[in-house]
Structures are given as C-alpha cells and as structure tokens.
Design a protein around this motif. Structure first.
Motif, PDB file in Angstrom:
ATOM      1  N   VAL A  16      34.528  30.304  37.689  1.00  0.00           N
ATOM      2  CA  VAL A  16      36.091  29.725  38.823  1.00  0.00           C
ATOM      3  C   VAL A  16      37.242  30.068  38.202  1.00  0.00           C
ATOM      4  N   PRO A  17      38.516  30.262  39.297  1.00  0.00           N
ATOM      5  CA  PRO A  17      39.477  30.267  38.776  1.00  0.00           C
ATOM      6  C   PRO A  17      40.159  29.196  38.011  1.00  0.00           C
ATOM      7  N   ASP A  18      40.844  29.781  37.586  1.00  0.00           N
ATOM      8  CA  ASP A  18      41.776  29.599  36.171  1.00  0.00           C
ATOM      9  C   ASP A  18      43.844  29.952  36.455  1.00  0.00           C
ATOM     10  N   LEU A  19      43.527  30.789  35.680  1.00  0.00           N
ATOM     11  CA  LEU A  19      44.879  31.545  35.902  1.00  0.00           C
ATOM     12  C   LEU A  19      45.184  32.291  36.815  1.00  0.00           C
ATOM     13  N   ALA A  20      43.811  33.080  37.221  1.00  0.00           N
ATOM     14  CA  ALA A  20      44.009  33.161  38.189  1.00  0.00           C
ATOM     15  C   ALA A  20      43.232  33.130  39.610  1.00  0.00           C
ATOM     16  N   THR A  21      43.728  32.966  40.465  1.00  0.00           N
ATOM     17  CA  THR A  21      43.570  32.373  41.190  1.00  0.00           C
ATOM     18  C   THR A  21      42.262  33.704  42.069  1.00  0.00           C
ATOM     19  N   ARG A  22      42.039  34.360  42.432  1.00  0.00           N
ATOM     20  CA  ARG A  22      41.104  35.546  43.227  1.00  0.00           C
ATOM     21  C   ARG A  22      41.183  36.794  41.939  1.00  0.00           C
ATOM     22  N   TRP A  23      40.395  37.723  42.331  1.00  0.00           N
ATOM     23  CA  TRP A  23      39.930  38.754  41.743  1.00  0.00           C
ATOM     24  C   TRP A  23      38.913  40.000  42.576  1.00  0.00           C
ATOM     25  N   GLN A  24      39.328  40.736  42.020  1.00  0.00           N
ATOM     26  CA  GLN A  24      38.927  42.241  42.551  1.00  0.00           C
ATOM     27  C   GLN A  24      37.984  43.372  42.153  1.00  0.00           C
ATOM     28  N   PHE A  25      36.932  44.142  41.855  1.00  0.00           N
ATOM     29  CA  PHE A  25      36.575  44.900  41.298  1.00  0.00           C
ATOM     30  C   PHE A  25      37.926  46.016  41.792  1.00  0.00           C
ATOM     31  N   ILE A  26      38.212  46.935  41.074  1.00  0.00           N
ATOM     32  CA  ILE A  26      38.392  48.499  42.347  1.00  0.00           C
ATOM     33  C   ILE A  26      37.861  50.104  41.616  1.00  0.00           C
ATOM     34  N   PRO A  27      36.638  50.046  41.723  1.00  0.00           N
ATOM     35  CA  PRO A  27      36.176  51.219  41.363  1.00  0.00           C
ATOM     36  C   PRO A  27      36.849  52.377  40.425  1.00  0.00           C
ATOM     37  N   PRO A  28      36.770  52.982  39.667  1.00  0.00           N
ATOM     38  CA  PRO A  28      35.177  53.261  39.262  1.00  0.00           C
ATOM     39  C   PRO A  28      35.142  51.620  37.958  1.00  0.00           C
ATOM     40  N   ASN A  29      36.204  51.322  37.785  1.00  0.00           N
ATOM     41  CA  ASN A  29      36.127  50.263  36.655  1.00  0.00           C
ATOM     42  C   ASN A  29      37.564  49.794  36.114  1.00  0.00           C
ATOM     43  N   THR A  30      38.114  48.792  37.283  1.00  0.00           N
ATOM     44  CA  THR A  30      38.985  47.860  37.111  1.00  0.00           C
ATOM     45  C   THR A  30      39.002  47.292  37.634  1.00  0.00           C
ATOM     46  N   TRP A  31      39.707  46.096  36.988  1.00  0.00           N
ATOM     47  CA  TRP A  31      39.776  44.902  37.716  1.00  0.00           C
ATOM     48  C   TRP A  31      41.707  44.140  38.260  1.00  0.00           C
ATOM     49  N   ARG A  32      41.361  43.406  39.140  1.00  0.00           N
ATOM     50  CA  ARG A  32      42.747  43.216  39.495  1.00  0.00           C
ATOM     51  C   ARG A  32      43.179  41.479  40.102  1.00  0.00           C
ATOM     52  N   PHE A  33      43.891  41.194  39.307  1.00  0.00           N
ATOM     53  CA  PHE A  33      43.946  39.364  38.989  1.00  0.00           C
ATOM     54  C   PHE A  33      45.157  39.724  39.634  1.00  0.00           C
ATOM     55  N   HIS A  34      44.818  38.337  40.734  1.00  0.00           N
ATOM     56  CA  HIS A  34      45.887  38.022  41.160  1.00  0.00           C
ATOM     57  C   HIS A  34      46.380  36.001  40.506  1.00  0.00           C
ATOM     58  N   LEU A  35      47.034  36.283  39.966  1.00  0.00           N
ATOM     59  CA  LEU A  35      48.093  35.432  39.016  1.00  0.00           C
ATOM     60  C   LEU A  35      48.418  33.641  40.128  1.00  0.00           C
ATOM     61  N   ARG A  36      48.244  32.696  39.338  1.00  0.00           N
ATOM     62  CA  ARG A  36      48.451  31.344  39.741  1.00  0.00           C
ATOM     63  C   ARG A  36      50.096  31.821  39.790  1.00  0.00           C
ATOM     64  N   ARG A  37      50.963  31.350  40.973  1.00  0.00           N
ATOM     65  CA  ARG A  37      52.111  30.897  40.533  1.00  0.00           C
ATOM     66  C   ARG A  37      52.810  29.601  40.468  1.00  0.00           C
ATOM     67  N   GLY A  38      53.986  29.214  39.896  1.00  0.00           N
ATOM     68  CA  GLY A  38      54.134  28.032  38.961  1.00  0.00           C
ATOM     69  C   GLY A  38      53.527  27.260  37.947  1.00  0.00           C
ATOM     70  N   VAL A  39      53.129  28.577  37.274  1.00  0.00           N
ATOM     71  CA  VAL A  39      52.802  27.730  35.623  1.00  0.00           C
ATOM     72  C   VAL A  39      53.624  27.954  34.514  1.00  0.00           C
ATOM     73  N   ARG A  40      53.647  26.994  33.788  1.00  0.00           N
ATOM     74  CA  ARG A  40      54.587  27.465  32.829  1.00  0.00           C
ATOM     75  C   ARG A  40      54.090  27.449  31.763  1.00  0.00           C
ATOM     76  N   PHE A  41      54.066  27.365  30.406  1.00  0.00           N
ATOM     77  CA  PHE A  41      53.921  27.523  29.356  1.00  0.00           C
ATOM     78  C   PHE A  41      54.744  26.239  28.445  1.00  0.00           C
ATOM     79  N   GLN A  42      53.827  26.060  27.404  1.00  0.00           N
ATOM     80  CA  GLN A  42      54.954  24.185  26.889  1.00  0.00           C
ATOM     81  C   GLN A  42      55.434  24.483  26.374  1.00  0.00           C
ATOM     82  N   ASN A  43      56.379  25.890  26.708  1.00  0.00           N
ATOM     83  CA  ASN A  43      57.667  25.724  25.743  1.00  0.00           C
ATOM     84  C   ASN A  43      58.630  26.695  26.748  1.00  0.00           C
ATOM     85  N   GLY A  44      58.418  26.109  27.872  1.00  0.00           N
ATOM     86  CA  GLY A  44      59.360  26.026  29.605  1.00  0.00           C
ATOM     87  C   GLY A  44      58.778  27.317  30.128  1.00  0.00           C
ATOM     88  N   ALA A  45      58.614  28.947  29.909  1.00  0.00           N
ATOM     89  CA  ALA A  45      58.427  29.448  30.237  1.00  0.00           C
ATOM     90  C   ALA A  45      57.909  30.261  30.996  1.00  0.00           C
TER      91      ALA A  45
END
Length: 525
Positions: free
Chosen positions: A78-107
C-alpha cells in the motif's frame, strides 16, 4: 535444551535483567509522562555502517523511518511515501511522491531524498539483492517524481522496497543520529542497552498517541517475560512459548499472536566440506524429512504456538498456489526402507553404516540464536535415531559463529528461524537459495540446487509480470527445494508471540516483526 540443566543460569540472567531494566524504565516514564511505553526487544542487531545509517531500522523497527511503499499484516503493498506508481517497460519503476512531508530535521522530502537513499543502498552493498547497486539508474523527473531502474530485470522491486532497510533517509543523516519521516523521531541510543524515540508532532499522517517509546534490548527471552511480569516493561517481543500460558494467566497481562510469518526449517548443505558431505546423498535427505514428526515438535516444543506447514513461505502469501508444494508426512518405516535400498544398513548400536562409514550428521543451530529453537534439535535427534541416523548437535554461541560455520561448510544440516520480511513471495527462495553467481561461503552456494530452480527465480520471480506469476514462481521454487531436491525440511510455521500489559491498546501484531507499527498504540490509564 533440558530445563534441569538450564535452570540456574536462567535464574541468574533473569535477576540481572530485572535489575537492568526496571530502574531505567521507571525513569523514562517519569520523564515522558503517562503515554510512555517501555518495550523489551530482542538483542541489539543494529550495525553502525558509515555508508548507511541503520540504527532504528532493522531488526528493531523504532518507526523513525518510512519506505516508499509499506506492507500490511496480510502482505499487501500500500502507499506510504509514494502515493502511486507505475511500471515502465522494460525495467523502470516510476514513483509519484507524497507532497507536504518533512523529515524530522525540518528538511523537505522529495525526489532528491529518494536519490540520496538509493545511493546509500548502492554504496553500502545492501541494495544489491534488489538491483539497487552502482549499475542502477535513479532519475528525478521532477521534485515529486522519481524513476528507479534496477541493475537487473526485477518486477518484484515494489514488493521488496517495503523492507525497513530500504527506508528513506534524510540527506546528511549520520549513523549515530538517524533522521527519517516516520511518526517517531530519534532521541538516544546506547549499544546493547536501548533506543529511545519520541512522538514527531509534525508527522504528515495521523499523529501517534504515545509520547515516547523506549526499546530495551533484552537478548534472553525468559528475561523479557520476567521484565513484563514484574511491570518493568509494558510490552515484550518473542515471549518464550514455554512461558506464553503463564504470562496470559498473569493478572494485568495478555498475549498477542501474529499470523504465521516466521518459520523454522532445516537446510541441507549439498556442497559440504570434507567430512560434511552426506547432504549430497538424496536418499539421506529424503529419509531425514520422513523421520521427523513435526506435529510433535509443534505440540511439545513450540507449545502450540506454531503450525505444521509444507513450505517455509507463509501459505497465505502464496494464495491458490500453496497447494503446488506437497511436502511430506512422518513415515519412519519408509525412511528406513529408503536407507536400506541406498546401502545404509543397521549396525550393532542401531546406527546405519555404509562402506565402513557411520550415518552421522552434524546439525548446526544458531540463527538467529540457538535458544529460539528450544528443544527442537534434541527432539529431532531422538526421532532420527529411530531410523538409524546419528545426529550431532552443535549450538553456535552467536550469529557470527553460526555464519562462519556455515560459510566454511562445517555442518550437514543448518537450523534457522527466519521471517517473511517483505511482500515479495519469492523473497526467501531468491535470497537464500539462488545459486548462479554465488561464492563459496554464500547461502546459495551451500544450499542452492541451481539449474531449474534458478530458472524459476529468473523467469517467474524476478521478471514475472503479475503478482500471480510471482506467487506461482515462489511455489514452484519451493516445490523444487522441498518435494524434488529435498534440500529444505520445513519444521514449523511460527506465530510471533508478544506479551502485553492490558493497558496497551491498539497493538496489531505483524507477522513480520521488522515491519511492526507502533502508530496506533496507546496506554489506557
């Protein structure tokens, strides 16, 4: 492991653990307030690798980090830091990332953080098994879209990324101060003592109800049970199966059991060193599996906290393909006939002999530790003696000794309790038994049959288009290991046993302890 021989040492260990755990736990509660949870975890397995911060990730997941995708207790992705994904032949995975997320150091969390983490996995070598190495291609499409192209064709990458070791790390994190995006942030770590985390109030998802968690590293399982009973901790990992009923009957305590996720199995070394080459005899391998009554081990050794399964992979992750692995049933008479036909004749002491050599096997016990196997080795030893096989038991004092013994081929059989730690049905067969390209000391070299097995891993597991293909491939791989080559002897499908105070609410036991979440846990007053 006879209780009479172990009673005095265990008592001393328990008393020492009680003294070590209780004062620190009470101090933590005073510092953090009522919503502070103290957990007795297993041994400290963190390693301070300068190339890859691992503290807080594995094996004790302190919920500091998150992965692109996560695994539910029923092995769904299920999604976590990526909200959705798709496989692009022959061997690539494309991840669409969750927006508005911060690391615990603020970055800010973005595609650059994913690229940074994948670079760490590649540089450290820990990502090689999933194709994240120096030959992998990681490309930012925009700040919230990233492409990952593994170094080899890998359709299982999505299911493998759920493992905590593949968690996203904040750029610039240091090994001794880990920074992630998870619901809890790092406070302190003392090697072999504890790791402390506290609630991350800027967490992007539902906020945790606990203010602080202290994970105490208590290697001895009996000591963990005693710490729970004494009130020094409110939760404990891997309660000994011998103690589960006692803990459950203790006022204010309860037991939580996960579905089958762990397993106990024996592996035959089919390329053993001189003097440890009996695993190369297929008749011996078949006789051993037929000579073990697993229902007795489940009942008497695991005390009912396990089940008889025909594969080390949890049957639930294989779905309708679990039936492809037929397994075996206890049949000592047939085991004896097979050995007779193979030229192994009973000697005067009841042990079989062939060409002047006694049928004596060495069983090495030690992963993740010898104690977790309980009296299984002695039970198997007694069972195999009934069919004329002598079994010598070697209990490794620690995991490093066990690994060194395995690498050197100094055993005929190796006993392990392992776990399905990601959502890839082929995780264990691929990780442990793939032979092609392995070196002398690797698992795959020692246990991997090669040939048709490797072809299944490559064609069905790594490159199979659908999830169904992967499940079918995993089942076919296990059929080769269990039914055809008889290299793997599944002993039991194991439930993880957690001990909890009745004050602990919202805990959902995960069959993969490394993926255990503490987000929903809270303490009743």
């Amino acid at each position: 492991m006879a209780a009479s021989r172990r009673f005095r040492p265990v008592v001393l260990i328990l008393l020492a653990a009680t003294v070590a755990v209780a004062p620190s736990a009470s101090g933590a509660r005073a510092a953090a307030g009522a919503q502070t949870l103290v957990v007795a975890s297993t041994a400290d397995g963190y390693y301070e690798n300068p190339k890859l911060p691992s503290i807080g990730k594995y094996p004790t997941n302190a919920n500091i980090f998150e992965t692109l995708v996560r695994m539910t207790p029923n092995y769904a992705v299920v999604p976590d830091l990526a909200t959705r994904w798709q496989f692009i032949p022959p061997n690539t995975w494309r991840f669409h990332l969750r927006r508005g997320v911060r690391f615990q150091n603020g970055a800010r969390f973005d595609a650059n953080a994913v690229k940074y983490t994948m670079g760490l996995l590649a540089a450290s070598g820990s990502g090689a098994y999933i194709g994240i190495d120096k030959k992998a291609a990681i490309r930012s499409i925009d700040p919230y879209t990233v492409d990952i192209t593994p170094s080899f064709p890998n359709r299982r990458l999505l299911e493998q990324l759920v493992h905590p070791e593949n968690s996203i790390v904040a750029p610039g994190s240091t090994p001794n101060h880990p920074v992630g995006t998870g619901p809890f942030k790092f406070v302190s770590y003392r090697r072999n003592r504890e790791i402390v985390v506290q609630r991350w109030d800027r967490y992007w998802g539902p906020k945790p109800r606990l203010q602080r968690i202290t994970f105490k590293f208590v290697p001895d399982a009996n000591a963990r049970a005693l710490a729970l009973e004494s009130g020094a901790v409110e939760a404990a990992f891997d309660i000994p199966r011998e103690s589960a009923a006692t803990v459950a009957s203790h006022r204010g305590l309860r037991i939580a059991r996960s579905p089958v996720g762990a397993y106990e199995a024996l592996y035959f070394d089919i390329r053993g060193a001189s003097g440890f080459d009996l695993g190369q005899d297929a008749a011996i391998r078949q006789a051993v599996e037929l000579g073990i009554d697993r229902s007795v081990i489940v009942k008497d050794v695991w005390r009912g906290n396990a089940s008889v399964i025909q594969t080390m992979i949890p049957p639930s992750i294989l779905g309708p393909y679990a039936g492809l692995v037929h397994g075996f049933a206890y049949n000592p008479g047939q085991a004896g006939r097979i050995l007779d036909e193979d030229g192994w004749k009973l000697g005067g002491d009841g042990i079989r002999v062939k060409n002047g050599r006694r049928l004596s096997l060495t069983l090495v016990v030690g992963f993740p530790n010898a104690d977790i196997h309980g009296a299984m080795p002695e039970a198997v030893q007694a069972m195999l003696r009934q069919v004329g096989i002598d079994l010598k038991i070697v209990k490794a004092p620690d995991e490093n000794t066990y690994s060194s013994t395995l690498s050197a081929g100094q055993g005929d059989l190796f006993a392990e309790v392992g776990n399905q730690n990601d959502a890839n049905p082929c995780f264990l067969p691929d990780l442990l038994f793939y032979f092609k390209g392995t070196s002398h000391g690797d698992y795959g070299y020692r246990f991997g049959p090669g040939g048709a097995f490797d072809q299944v891993i490559e064609s069905k597991c790594r490159t199979g288009v659908s999830e169904a293909a992967a499940k079918q491939g995993a089942a076919q791989a296990m059929r080769i290991l269990v039914d055809e080559q008889r290299i793997v002897v599944p002993v039991a499908g194991v439930f993880r046993i957690y001990g909890l105070s009745t004050k602990v609410k919202g805990f959902q036991p995960n069959p993969s302890q490394t993926n255990q979440s503490w987000l929903t846990v809270w303490l009743a007053k």
